[in-house]
Write an enzyme that holds these catalytic residues in place. Structure first.
Site, short mmCIF file in Angstrom:
data_model
loop_
_atom_site.label_atom_id
_atom_site.label_comp_id
_atom_site.label_asym_id
_atom_site.label_seq_id
_atom_site.Cartn_x
_atom_site.Cartn_y
_atom_site.Cartn_z
N ARG A 155 0.83 -1.20 0.00
CA ARG A 155 0.00 0.00 0.00
C ARG A 155 0.87 1.25 0.00
O ARG A 155 2.09 1.19 0.21
CB ARG A 155 -0.93 0.00 1.23
CG ARG A 155 -2.02 -1.05 1.17
CD ARG A 155 -2.80 -1.13 2.48
NE ARG A 155 -2.01 -1.72 3.55
CZ ARG A 155 -2.44 -1.89 4.80
NH1 ARG A 155 -3.68 -1.50 5.12
NH2 ARG A 155 -1.68 -2.46 5.71
N HIS B 213 -0.68 1.52 16.21
CA HIS B 213 -0.92 0.32 17.03
C HIS B 213 0.18 0.18 18.09
O HIS B 213 0.93 -0.79 18.12
CB HIS B 213 -0.97 -0.93 16.14
CG HIS B 213 -2.07 -0.90 15.11
ND1 HIS B 213 -3.41 -0.98 15.44
CD2 HIS B 213 -2.03 -0.79 13.76
CE1 HIS B 213 -4.15 -0.93 14.35
NE2 HIS B 213 -3.34 -0.80 13.31
N LYS C 105 1.54 1.84 7.25
CA LYS C 105 1.88 1.03 8.41
C LYS C 105 2.78 1.79 9.38
O LYS C 105 3.37 2.81 9.04
CB LYS C 105 2.57 -0.27 7.99
CG LYS C 105 1.64 -1.26 7.33
CD LYS C 105 0.41 -1.57 8.18
CE LYS C 105 0.73 -2.32 9.46
NZ LYS C 105 -0.51 -2.55 10.29
N SER D 229 -10.73 -2.31 8.31
CA SER D 229 -11.48 -3.36 9.01
C SER D 229 -12.44 -4.04 8.06
O SER D 229 -12.67 -5.26 8.14
CB SER D 229 -12.22 -2.76 10.20
OG SER D 229 -11.32 -2.26 11.17
N ALA E 269 -0.21 -9.43 10.38
CA ALA E 269 -0.46 -8.15 11.03
C ALA E 269 -0.84 -7.03 10.06
O ALA E 269 -1.23 -5.95 10.51
CB ALA E 269 0.77 -7.74 11.83
N VAL F 215 -12.21 -8.51 17.76
CA VAL F 215 -12.56 -7.68 18.91
C VAL F 215 -11.52 -6.57 19.06
O VAL F 215 -10.32 -6.83 19.00
CB VAL F 215 -12.64 -8.52 20.19
CG1 VAL F 215 -12.94 -7.65 21.40
CG2 VAL F 215 -13.71 -9.60 20.04
N TYR G 162 -1.00 4.48 10.61
CA TYR G 162 -1.37 3.53 11.65
C TYR G 162 -0.17 3.34 12.57
O TYR G 162 0.97 3.24 12.10
CB TYR G 162 -1.76 2.17 11.05
CG TYR G 162 -3.08 2.16 10.33
CD1 TYR G 162 -4.27 2.34 11.03
CD2 TYR G 162 -3.15 1.95 8.96
CE1 TYR G 162 -5.50 2.33 10.38
CE2 TYR G 162 -4.37 1.93 8.29
CZ TYR G 162 -5.54 2.12 9.01
OH TYR G 162 -6.75 2.11 8.36
N ASP H 80 -21.08 -11.27 20.63
CA ASP H 80 -20.81 -9.87 20.96
C ASP H 80 -21.52 -9.54 22.26
O ASP H 80 -22.45 -10.25 22.66
CB ASP H 80 -21.30 -8.93 19.84
CG ASP H 80 -20.61 -7.58 19.87
OD1 ASP H 80 -19.79 -7.31 18.96
OD2 ASP H 80 -20.86 -6.79 20.80
N GLU I 245 -5.80 4.79 13.73
CA GLU I 245 -6.74 3.86 14.38
C GLU I 245 -7.43 4.43 15.60
O GLU I 245 -8.37 3.81 16.12
CB GLU I 245 -6.05 2.54 14.74
CG GLU I 245 -5.08 2.59 15.90
CD GLU I 245 -3.67 2.99 15.50
OE1 GLU I 245 -2.77 2.91 16.36
OE2 GLU I 245 -3.46 3.39 14.34
N VAL J 26 -7.73 -11.19 13.41
CA VAL J 26 -7.71 -9.87 12.79
C VAL J 26 -7.26 -8.81 13.79
O VAL J 26 -6.79 -7.74 13.41
CB VAL J 26 -9.10 -9.53 12.21
CG1 VAL J 26 -9.07 -8.19 11.47
CG2 VAL J 26 -9.56 -10.62 11.25
N ALA J 27 -7.36 -9.11 15.08
CA ALA J 27 -6.97 -8.16 16.13
C ALA J 27 -5.48 -8.21 16.43
O ALA J 27 -5.02 -7.58 17.39
CB ALA J 27 -7.76 -8.46 17.41
N ILE J 28 -4.70 -8.90 15.61
CA ILE J 28 -3.28 -9.10 15.92
C ILE J 28 -2.50 -7.79 15.96
O ILE J 28 -1.51 -7.67 16.69
CB ILE J 28 -2.64 -10.11 14.93
CG1 ILE J 28 -1.27 -10.59 15.44
CG2 ILE J 28 -2.56 -9.53 13.53
CD1 ILE J 28 -1.33 -11.36 16.73
N ASP J 29 -2.93 -6.77 15.21
CA ASP J 29 -2.25 -5.47 15.27
C ASP J 29 -2.27 -4.90 16.68
O ASP J 29 -1.39 -4.10 17.04
CB ASP J 29 -2.92 -4.47 14.31
CG ASP J 29 -2.43 -4.62 12.89
OD1 ASP J 29 -1.23 -4.85 12.70
OD2 ASP J 29 -3.24 -4.50 11.95
#
Length: 371
Positions: A15, A96, A75, A134, A299, A239, A94, A198, A118, A267-270
């Site tokens: 990107r 994180h 990133k 997301s 990530a 989450v 981003y 949820d 984020e 997907v929450a690994i970041d």
């Protein structure tokens, strides 16, 4: 303002911070843009495209960082990039920070003004600069998970949607937000059995309004998570607690008792991941196996579809880039409380409480950091 766009250097990250269309818009407002050569190659955009939009092409990231007043990336800055930051320089990307103490330490030492995509907020209570990625990651999580379920990838050897006479795979999605709803859409479209957990009743009502009886919703408790994770073929972790480390919803003991060849996609690994057994992987080596369960923990998942991701991200970030350039960061932040929420590190201070708490740094409210 002089704005710089370096080429991304994270593993398999294609990107780019600004598209030629965004550059054209920024230049039209009277600003200058430096773009590192070949920065857009990964999305099929040439240096000539950037030049036609009004950018100046430079030969190195070092020159971008040395000259730019604001650096716009995708990133988090890698170690070599962090070494190039200078006091007062704006970094917009981003970050994180919560699971990344080394990056945080380097950014604090740099004295730069670091604004994280984020944690920028909206009037609706959402995260508008995180949402596009997301959406991409939620959709990708299903196609990546479906691929990992193939026997050759270490999975159970299941087709996600089954075929007539053969049951589909059970997909359990942790979190019904942007990631979860987009994952549900893809999984339902592929014919899977889909269940979302949820704690927000409104989020679950929204999912039911959107998908009807094609998915199940369950209120998330530790018992419910355990029950459904153990019976799942594919689990998606989506989450998020803005700015903070993701909660570890799935324990190592649960992973040990999952079906052999089941798949988890974090997907929450970041933000550190929501499986206790998760650690970040790359597109080059995306998976590993723990207790017979395939873990996909890339990530920068949206980097796998960089053209779609870059244009989607620019649609959201451009107004903020223009505000920072047109007004300068102080006035832009003072005028927009949502942009102010994006400020994570300011001239050596941590101004994001969730990140400060996660990493053990003193928290400095914006009013004190930037009076």
């Amino acid at each position: 303002m002089l704005i710089g766009v370096p080429k991304e250097i994270k593993n398999h990250e294609y990107r780019v911070g600004l598209t030629p269309s965004s550059v054209h818009e920024i230049v039209g407002h009277g600003h200058q843009v430096l773009v590192e050569q070949q920065a857009g190659a990964g999305i099929g955009v040439s240096d000539a495209d950037y030049q036609a939009a009004g950018a100046q092409i430079v030969t190195s990231a070092a020159e971008v960082f040395a000259r730019a007043e604001m650096v716009v990336k995708v990133k988090e800055p890698q170690a070599a990039e962090r070494a190039l930051l200078r006091p007062g320089q704006i970094l917009f990307t981003y970050l994180h920070l919560a699971p990344d103490p080394q990056q945080t330490e380097d950014l604090v030492k740099s004295g730069a003004v670091c604004i994280a995509y984020e944690t920028v907020t909206s009037d609706q209570g959402g995260l508008p600069l995180l949402a596009p990625m997301s959406e991409v990651a939620g959709r990708m999580s299903i196609q990546c998970g479906a691929h990992c379920l193939e026997k050759s990838q270490g999975g159970r050897g299941m087709l996600l949607g089954g075929v007539p006479g053969v049951a589909p795979a059970k997909v359990v999605i942790l979190g019904g937000g942007v990631v979860g709803s987009n994952a549900a859409m893809m999984a339902i479209g592929m014919g899977a059995e889909v269940l979302v957990l949820d704690r927000s009743l409104e989020a679950m009502r929204a999912l039911v309004r959107q998908f009807g009886s094609r998915l199940q919703t369950v209120y998330s408790t530790s018992d419910a998570v355990e029950q459904h994770v153990l019976s799942a073929d594919l689990v998606i972790g989506g989450v998020l607690i803005p700015g903070a480390a993701a909660p570890k919803l799935v324990t190592r003991n649960m992973i040990k008792r999952m079906k052999a060849g089941a798949v988890v996609v974090d997907v929450a690994i970041d933000q550190g991941g929501c499986f206790e057994t998760s650690h970040a992987t790359t597109h080059a080596e995306p998976t590993y196996v723990v207790d017979g369960v395939v873990h996909y923990c890339v990530a920068n998942m949206p980097g796998g579809v960089p053209r779609t991701s870059t244009f989607a991200l620019n649609n959201a970030t451009l107004p903020f880039v223009l505000a920072l350039a047109n007004k300068g960061y102080r006035r832009a932040i003072q005028d927009d409380r949502h942009l102010a929420n994006g400020l994570n590190v300011y001239r050596g201070a941590i101004t994001c409480k969730a990140a400060a708490d996660a990493l053990g740094y003193p928290y400095k409210p914006l009013a004190q950091a930037m009076p």
